[in-house]
Design an enzyme around this catalytic site. Sequence first.
Site, PDB file in Angstrom:
ATOM      1  N   LYS A   1      23.641  58.611  59.975  1.00 23.97           N
ATOM      2  CA  LYS A   1      22.170  58.883  59.405  1.00 23.97           C
ATOM      3  C   LYS A   1      21.551  59.402  60.597  1.00 23.97           C
ATOM      4  O   LYS A   1      21.776  58.897  61.856  1.00 23.97           O
ATOM      5  CB  LYS A   1      21.729  57.873  58.424  1.00 23.97           C
ATOM      6  CG  LYS A   1      21.895  56.357  59.120  1.00 23.97           C
ATOM      7  CD  LYS A   1      21.233  56.266  60.537  1.00 23.97           C
ATOM      8  CE  LYS A   1      19.687  56.425  61.031  1.00 23.97           C
ATOM      9  NZ  LYS A   1      19.405  55.804  62.293  1.00 23.97           N
TER      10      LYS A   1
ATOM     11  N   TYR B   1      15.467  54.329  56.722  1.00 27.64           N
ATOM     12  CA  TYR B   1      15.861  53.083  56.170  1.00 27.64           C
ATOM     13  C   TYR B   1      14.933  52.787  55.029  1.00 27.64           C
ATOM     14  O   TYR B   1      15.334  52.240  53.879  1.00 27.64           O
ATOM     15  CB  TYR B   1      15.793  51.801  57.143  1.00 27.64           C
ATOM     16  CG  TYR B   1      17.190  52.114  58.012  1.00 27.64           C
ATOM     17  CD1 TYR B   1      18.674  51.484  57.600  1.00 27.64           C
ATOM     18  CD2 TYR B   1      17.033  52.688  59.427  1.00 27.64           C
ATOM     19  CE1 TYR B   1      19.595  51.783  58.549  1.00 27.64           C
ATOM     20  CE2 TYR B   1      18.129  52.561  60.207  1.00 27.64           C
ATOM     21  CZ  TYR B   1      19.437  52.416  59.570  1.00 27.64           C
ATOM     22  OH  TYR B   1      20.533  52.553  60.715  1.00 27.64           O
TER      23      TYR B   1
END
Length: 373
Positions: free
Chosen positions: A138, A223
């Site tokens: 990510k 996140y």
Amino acid sequence: MNSRRDFLQKITATAFSIPLVAGISPKSFSSTSLPQENDKVLRVALMGLGSYANRVADAMKDCKRAKITGVISGTPSKIKVWQARFNIPDKNCYNYENFDAIKNNPDIDAVYIITPNALHHPQCLRVAAAGKHVICEKPMSINAKEGREMVEACKKAGVHLLIGYRMHFEANTKEIVRMRSEGELGKIMFFQGLSGFIIGDPSQWRLNRELAGGGAMMDIGIYSINGSRYMVGEDPIWVTAQETKTDPVKFKEGVDETIQFQMGFPSGAVASCLSTYSMNYLDKFYLNGKKGFAEMQPSTGYGPIKSWTHKGRLDLPHVTHQTTQMDEMAGIILDGKVPMIPVDGEEGWKDMVIIDAIFEAVKTGRKVEIKYV
Ligand code: NAD
């Protein structure tokens, strides 16, 4: 346990990789739970042998379904050390110029891309063209357009594209998602996500717009974005956002230091989030429903994750996230297993669509509609 935030504050990623690699003997890295002879095992080449790759490799010692069989790196000296660590033959070692040849290597099923963000897109396209499955860290890319191209390239090549969302396999996270989806929290009204740490060395790639694609949002704010989606159980349809910058020398144009953002979901639930490179102790999720709540702090660090709900503490047993992640990803790729919370390219792409919208909201000062097209 040391958190990723602590590491990044104290030392540059490059500096970190040197003592770790040099200080560990090949023996201490040998697999502790070798797969059974007839189990199908996902044979993985790691691309980019930096700090997170070291963490993944360490965790993979305990994997039952995944093992490291190759490496791709621009640094020959690192390759030598990794060869000794994992008993990797010369024929399974590549650099960034020649890794397309992985196509003809039957020892490698998948490539795990763990390089700076802006490199994920071109590297993913090349791995897909070589016919190997892609596991990509990510953020999957630095914008939604590139993310979409990665999804399409993998589809066309008939290979899996999975994003390194390790929390999707974490026990506390999954239990809260189960409680929410089975109605135990009632109608969801509100999510709060706080994601941040104080970043160290100003010369690191995370503060270089070309390589990072932004600043804190791409790295840590993601996140809260991703967490809002699995905690609420919906994808947001609008966002408003405000940026603050206290250090314009360290955080140059296009590198966000702190962004507050608010999101709205189709059901009417709302989220309020903070992404920052200038505050510590920010790793918290809070979910509120008409019948209860769930709270996690830390919520996305390397663990142990602490969690509680209106019914009491959860604090489910800690397992190294990347060990579970890689075993579960092997199950997805080799057995067609469907994870409780998706980790495919579409999932990663949605986060990129939201990040694009957040940056637009910051720039325009307007409420931006989020369209997944
Ligand atoms: P790092 O700087 O420690 O490692 C990056 C590696 O890429 C290094 O080995 C470096 O040599 C290599 N590299 C190849 N080309 C490069 C170039 N042009 N410039 C700079 N480095 C180059 O970084 P990291 O912390 O390992 O992060 C790598 C990726 O992993 C990032 O996308 C990051 O977001 C992701 N990450 C994910 C988690 C997680 O918990 N899922 C945690 C940390 C990092």
